[in-house]
Design a protein around this motif. Structure first.
Motif, mmCIF file in Angstrom:
data_model
loop_
_atom_site.group_PDB
_atom_site.id
_atom_site.type_symbol
_atom_site.label_atom_id
_atom_site.label_comp_id
_atom_site.label_asym_id
_atom_site.label_seq_id
_atom_site.Cartn_x
_atom_site.Cartn_y
_atom_site.Cartn_z
ATOM 1 N N UNK A 13 0.883 -1.099 -0.125
ATOM 2 C CA UNK A 13 -0.132 0.259 0.053
ATOM 3 C C UNK A 13 0.771 1.037 0.031
ATOM 4 N N UNK A 14 2.055 1.186 0.749
ATOM 5 C CA UNK A 14 2.753 2.300 0.891
ATOM 6 C C UNK A 14 3.297 2.639 -0.685
ATOM 7 N N UNK A 15 3.911 1.468 -0.991
ATOM 8 C CA UNK A 15 4.572 1.905 -2.582
ATOM 9 C C UNK A 15 3.426 2.030 -3.564
ATOM 10 N N UNK A 16 2.373 2.001 -3.413
ATOM 11 C CA UNK A 16 1.186 2.388 -4.424
ATOM 12 C C UNK A 16 0.885 3.763 -4.045
ATOM 13 N N UNK A 17 0.790 4.306 -2.770
ATOM 14 C CA UNK A 17 0.819 5.578 -2.588
ATOM 15 C C UNK A 17 1.907 6.585 -3.324
ATOM 16 N N UNK A 18 3.037 6.027 -3.285
ATOM 17 C CA UNK A 18 4.064 6.749 -3.739
ATOM 18 C C UNK A 18 4.169 6.786 -5.315
ATOM 19 N N UNK A 19 3.776 5.733 -5.947
ATOM 20 C CA UNK A 19 3.778 5.494 -7.181
ATOM 21 C C UNK A 19 2.769 6.348 -7.884
ATOM 22 N N UNK A 20 1.672 6.563 -7.127
ATOM 23 C CA UNK A 20 0.825 7.536 -7.685
ATOM 24 C C UNK A 20 1.218 9.139 -7.958
ATOM 25 N N UNK A 21 2.140 9.419 -7.288
ATOM 26 C CA UNK A 21 2.865 10.773 -7.504
ATOM 27 C C UNK A 21 3.573 10.498 -8.913
ATOM 28 N N UNK A 22 4.098 9.877 -9.394
ATOM 29 C CA UNK A 22 4.772 9.644 -10.824
ATOM 30 C C UNK A 22 4.041 9.297 -11.721
ATOM 31 N N UNK A 23 2.654 8.717 -11.647
ATOM 32 C CA UNK A 23 1.753 8.280 -12.768
ATOM 33 C C UNK A 23 1.677 9.309 -13.854
ATOM 34 N N UNK A 24 2.008 9.080 -14.942
ATOM 35 C CA UNK A 24 1.800 9.757 -16.179
ATOM 36 C C UNK A 24 2.828 10.966 -16.416
ATOM 37 N N UNK A 25 3.824 10.859 -15.621
ATOM 38 C CA UNK A 25 4.989 12.266 -15.433
ATOM 39 C C UNK A 25 5.805 11.384 -16.504
#
Length: 287
Positions: free
Chosen positions: A3-15
């Protein structure tokens, strides 16, 4: 993916990140519990990059510097406010969270879903097919990252179109080859443009426009520097889940254009049958 990784991955999505920046993002996601507390030097060592690369990474994400990015990472880790957090739909068989490679496939599937909706009104695609079919010769342009898409289109198009000219190398001869195609009777040019966009590709398209060619362009975005209001532009995004872009959607869009061109060529089926017969006589293929 936790869950923690998923939260941080959301910051980079589509960049739009460079391969070096993606390596840093991957380390942040994979070490989500500790990454928000690392110094820029520590993060650089884990990613195998320089410390200035970490600073540029933070700036590329819209932050003033690494300290601001680190604060945002801590907030995302603490309260899950990061956008684009994956839900249970991405779980792997058996209920396990998908690993990084599976996440890349899921991201590509999402891009293909978007392409499905964009192809819901095929009139523009059919118009492009007619333009490509009518151009004799038909130049097909793609440089660097887009060379594979251009080569794939040209390979299959040559089975049904009488004169396809692949332009997949830059240099001073590129403008000559475009002008020669126009002098030989070409009326349209098909261009594949994927990031990062070579400067000489933009220049080559300027030569094609000056020569009077109608441009049919497959790009990853309407904001691509190759886009021009006078062109017939089709977009299909690339996926950035891995260190290097994956371009399944642009490749499939190219095949759809190829199908539309085949539909506009009255002799396409005859040429295909002739090719199959000749290939069988020469025993070109095992099957």
């Amino acid at each position: 993916m936790s869950e923690a990784s998923a939260r941080l991955a959301g910051l980079f999505d589509g960049r739009r990140l460079t391969p070096t920046q993606r390596r840093i993002a991957q380390v942040v996601v994979r070490r989500a519990e500790e990454a928000p507390f690392l110094s820029s030097v520590e993060l650089a060592e884990l990613a195998g990059v320089s410390q200035p690369s970490v600073t540029r990474f933070a700036v590329a994400l819209g932050f003033d510097g690494y300290p601001a990015l680190r604060r945002r990472l801590r907030e995302a880790l603490h309260d899950g406010r990061a956008a684009g957090v994956p839900d249970a739909e991405g779980r792997a068989p058996g209920g396990a969270e998908p690993n990084g490679y599976q996440q890349a496939v899921l991201a590509e599937i999402e891009q293909l879903r978007r392409l499905v909706s964009w192809l819901g009104e095929p009139e523009r695609l059919e118009r492009a097919g007619r333009l490509l079919a009518a151009s004799r010769p038909l130049p097909v342009l793609g440089l660097r990252a887009a060379a594979a898409e251009a080569a794939g289109f040209a390979y299959f198009a040559a089975k049904v179109h009488p004169d396809v000219r692949l332009l997949d190398e830059g240099g001073s001869l590129l403008a000559d080859r475009i002008e020669q195609a126009a002098d030989a009777g070409a009326t349209a040019l098909l261009c594949f443009a994927l990031p990062r966009y070579p400067r000489e590709l933009v220049e080559a398209l300027g030569v094609a426009r000056a020569a009077g060619l109608t441009l049919v362009t497959v790009a990853d975005s309407v904001l691509a520097p190759v886009a021009d209001p006078a062109d017939l532009l089709f977009t299909a995004p690339v996926s950035t889940a891995l260190s290097f872009d994956t371009a399944c959607a642009p490749m499939l869009l190219g095949r759809a254009l190829l199908e539309a061109m085949c539909d506009a060529l009255p002799a396409a089926q005859t040429r295909l049958e002739r090719f199959d017969a000749r290939a069988a006589d020469r025993q070109v293929f095992w099957d």
